[in-house]
Design a protein around this motif. Sequence first.
Motif, PDB file in Angstrom:
ATOM      1  N   UNK A  36     -68.149  -9.560 -46.959  1.00  0.00           N
ATOM      2  CA  UNK A  36     -69.437 -10.056 -47.441  1.00  0.00           C
ATOM      3  C   UNK A  36     -70.461  -8.945 -47.646  1.00  0.00           C
ATOM      4  N   UNK A  37     -70.298  -7.847 -46.930  1.00  0.00           N
ATOM      5  CA  UNK A  37     -71.270  -6.752 -47.030  1.00  0.00           C
ATOM      6  C   UNK A  37     -70.650  -5.485 -47.604  1.00  0.00           C
ATOM      7  N   UNK A  38     -69.543  -5.642 -48.300  1.00  0.00           N
ATOM      8  CA  UNK A  38     -68.793  -4.465 -48.758  1.00  0.00           C
ATOM      9  C   UNK A  38     -69.596  -3.579 -49.695  1.00  0.00           C
ATOM     10  N   UNK A  39     -70.545  -4.144 -50.410  1.00  0.00           N
ATOM     11  CA  UNK A  39     -71.326  -3.353 -51.366  1.00  0.00           C
ATOM     12  C   UNK A  39     -72.508  -2.633 -50.724  1.00  0.00           C
ATOM     13  N   UNK A  40     -72.763  -2.911 -49.455  1.00  0.00           N
ATOM     14  CA  UNK A  40     -73.925  -2.308 -48.791  1.00  0.00           C
ATOM     15  C   UNK A  40     -73.569  -0.936 -48.232  1.00  0.00           C
ATOM     16  N   UNK A  41     -74.549  -0.019 -48.167  1.00  0.00           N
ATOM     17  CA  UNK A  41     -74.256   1.342 -47.718  1.00  0.00           C
ATOM     18  C   UNK A  41     -74.022   1.434 -46.217  1.00  0.00           C
ATOM     19  N   UNK A  42     -73.289   2.452 -45.840  1.00  0.00           N
ATOM     20  CA  UNK A  42     -73.056   2.740 -44.427  1.00  0.00           C
ATOM     21  C   UNK A  42     -74.280   3.388 -43.811  1.00  0.00           C
ATOM     22  N   UNK A  43     -74.239   3.541 -42.484  1.00  0.00           N
ATOM     23  CA  UNK A  43     -75.306   4.266 -41.820  1.00  0.00           C
ATOM     24  C   UNK A  43     -75.405   5.697 -42.325  1.00  0.00           C
ATOM     25  N   UNK A  44     -74.256   6.340 -42.547  1.00  0.00           N
ATOM     26  CA  UNK A  44     -74.265   7.704 -43.069  1.00  0.00           C
ATOM     27  C   UNK A  44     -74.948   7.759 -44.438  1.00  0.00           C
ATOM     28  N   UNK A  45     -74.630   6.811 -45.313  1.00  0.00           N
ATOM     29  CA  UNK A  45     -75.243   6.777 -46.639  1.00  0.00           C
ATOM     30  C   UNK A  45     -76.745   6.512 -46.543  1.00  0.00           C
ATOM     31  N   UNK A  46     -77.149   5.651 -45.619  1.00  0.00           N
ATOM     32  CA  UNK A  46     -78.577   5.364 -45.449  1.00  0.00           C
ATOM     33  C   UNK A  46     -79.328   6.598 -44.961  1.00  0.00           C
ATOM     34  N   UNK A  47     -78.712   7.374 -44.071  1.00  0.00           N
ATOM     35  CA  UNK A  47     -79.335   8.632 -43.634  1.00  0.00           C
ATOM     36  C   UNK A  47     -79.526   9.577 -44.820  1.00  0.00           C
ATOM     37  N   UNK A  48     -78.529   9.633 -45.700  1.00  0.00           N
ATOM     38  CA  UNK A  48     -78.632  10.501 -46.871  1.00  0.00           C
ATOM     39  C   UNK A  48     -79.777  10.064 -47.786  1.00  0.00           C
ATOM     40  N   UNK A  49     -79.947   8.748 -47.943  1.00  0.00           N
ATOM     41  CA  UNK A  49     -81.042   8.247 -48.774  1.00  0.00           C
ATOM     42  C   UNK A  49     -82.391   8.579 -48.138  1.00  0.00           C
ATOM     43  N   UNK A  50     -82.490   8.462 -46.828  1.00  0.00           N
ATOM     44  CA  UNK A  50     -83.733   8.844 -46.151  1.00  0.00           C
ATOM     45  C   UNK A  50     -84.073  10.305 -46.430  1.00  0.00           C
ATOM     46  N   UNK A  51     -83.072  11.167 -46.372  1.00  0.00           N
ATOM     47  CA  UNK A  51     -83.308  12.578 -46.643  1.00  0.00           C
ATOM     48  C   UNK A  51     -83.740  12.792 -48.099  1.00  0.00           C
ATOM     49  N   UNK A  52     -83.065  12.121 -49.025  1.00  0.00           N
ATOM     50  CA  UNK A  52     -83.426  12.258 -50.432  1.00  0.00           C
ATOM     51  C   UNK A  52     -84.855  11.777 -50.684  1.00  0.00           C
ATOM     52  N   UNK A  53     -85.231  10.660 -50.061  1.00  0.00           N
ATOM     53  CA  UNK A  53     -86.601  10.154 -50.208  1.00  0.00           C
ATOM     54  C   UNK A  53     -87.612  11.181 -49.692  1.00  0.00           C
TER      55      UNK A  53
END
Length: 454
Positions: free
Chosen positions: A45-62
């Motif tokens: 059900x959540x397969x399209x959502x990012x992992x914690x690692x991916x979310x950390x990367x987005x925080x850094x990019x932001x």
Amino acid sequence: MEQLAMHALVRFGYGGGPQTPPPADAPAWLHAQITGPDPALAAGAFASLPTGQAALDVLREDAVLRRQELAAQAAGTAPAAKPAFKPRSHQLYLDDALAQIDFAATTDAPFRERLVWFWANHFSVSILQGNTAPLVGPFIREAIRPHVSGHFAEMVLAVERHPAMLLYLDNQQSIGPNSPAGQRSGKGLNENLGRECMELHTVGLEAGYSQADVTSMAKLLTGWSVATTAEGGGDELTGYKFRPNAHEPGPQIVMGQHFPEGEEGGIAALRFLATYHTAYHRIATGLATHFISDNPPPQAVAALTQSLARSGGHLPSAYATLIGLGLQAPKLAKVKTPFDYTISLLRAAPPPQPPRPGAVLYMLAQLGQPLWAAPLPNGWPDNAGAWADPDLMLGRVDAAYTYAGLLAGANPQAIAATALGGLQKPATGQAMAKAGSPREALAMLFTSPEFLRR
């Protein structure tokens, strides 16, 4: 039997609805939900959502993009027509929040889902602190859901090592004073995680530990940090990383027990705390308070504590005991939290057209429980005193009338029958029959004492 089935739906789930007819065998229906993999994860059900690692990367990019925008503004080189900076991390929060709400509103295993949200509140991480907004969803998916049907100690280890918890309680800034990083930078301990993992997550103040124990625990957890992919990455799923250079050297003593230095010392200490007798008592009290009553009978808490102690913290053993206790306890003893109330609405009468994105989050905020935004690390309260305030109840009246407006053409009596069955009071049915419109009748149903309680 129908009364027992509705009692099970309301007490252990989110009430009845068209997708959850009363089970033919209520105890068997409940027991079937407490073992096996998480239904949402198993179904993808959540397969399209990012992992914690991916979310950390987005925080850094932001953060990088935000610094570039501020620098351009300071230098006067930013284009005048350029749209305002919109962090991607906020969209990650919205996507995850809506996906997990949607699953709660549609799952055919509502007891299992209630347990997920119970544990998410027990190990509360708030978006109000630590820049955790895009990480709370991954935290629930990666540290809570996989361990609901396992042992408590395994959940504790997953929770305390997840970047959402580490950032929320500033553990990435906790540096062993005598570690290479501490000697070089002059930085020292942050005791937040050491304190909360003892006070709130495991043994509680009743264990009688000292401030020295908290400090020792904090030292054991130094070096427990996070890493973006650009920094070399951490755990492939979550982004957790142990940093030996920041870890306080030397063994530590916590509550009379000796633990070695290194990551393994922190792991051993958490296992000790998670299997301590007061931890089992606190878990038992929390489960009984959530599912039975605000002031659960001492014998119920004792039975749950014994189940945990006998099984070494095997959570399904406690849930099995809870089912027997809950089915025998007085009905409608608890006031629903705003979250439970909102999910009950969505399940009792799914609107013909899905609510606009953000409408459910707005409703939760208006009812006093904005999603994943508890003001303190101890999470949201779980008692009537917190939610039966007159102003908050008026908010539910407004929410009920607004929601009823989405249900054009609905049959109020049919919705009452599926949502409450025999739990509906005659007075509620009589008031609905006299309502001036179907919308008013639905609003009366959704604000009736029996719908507001579980």
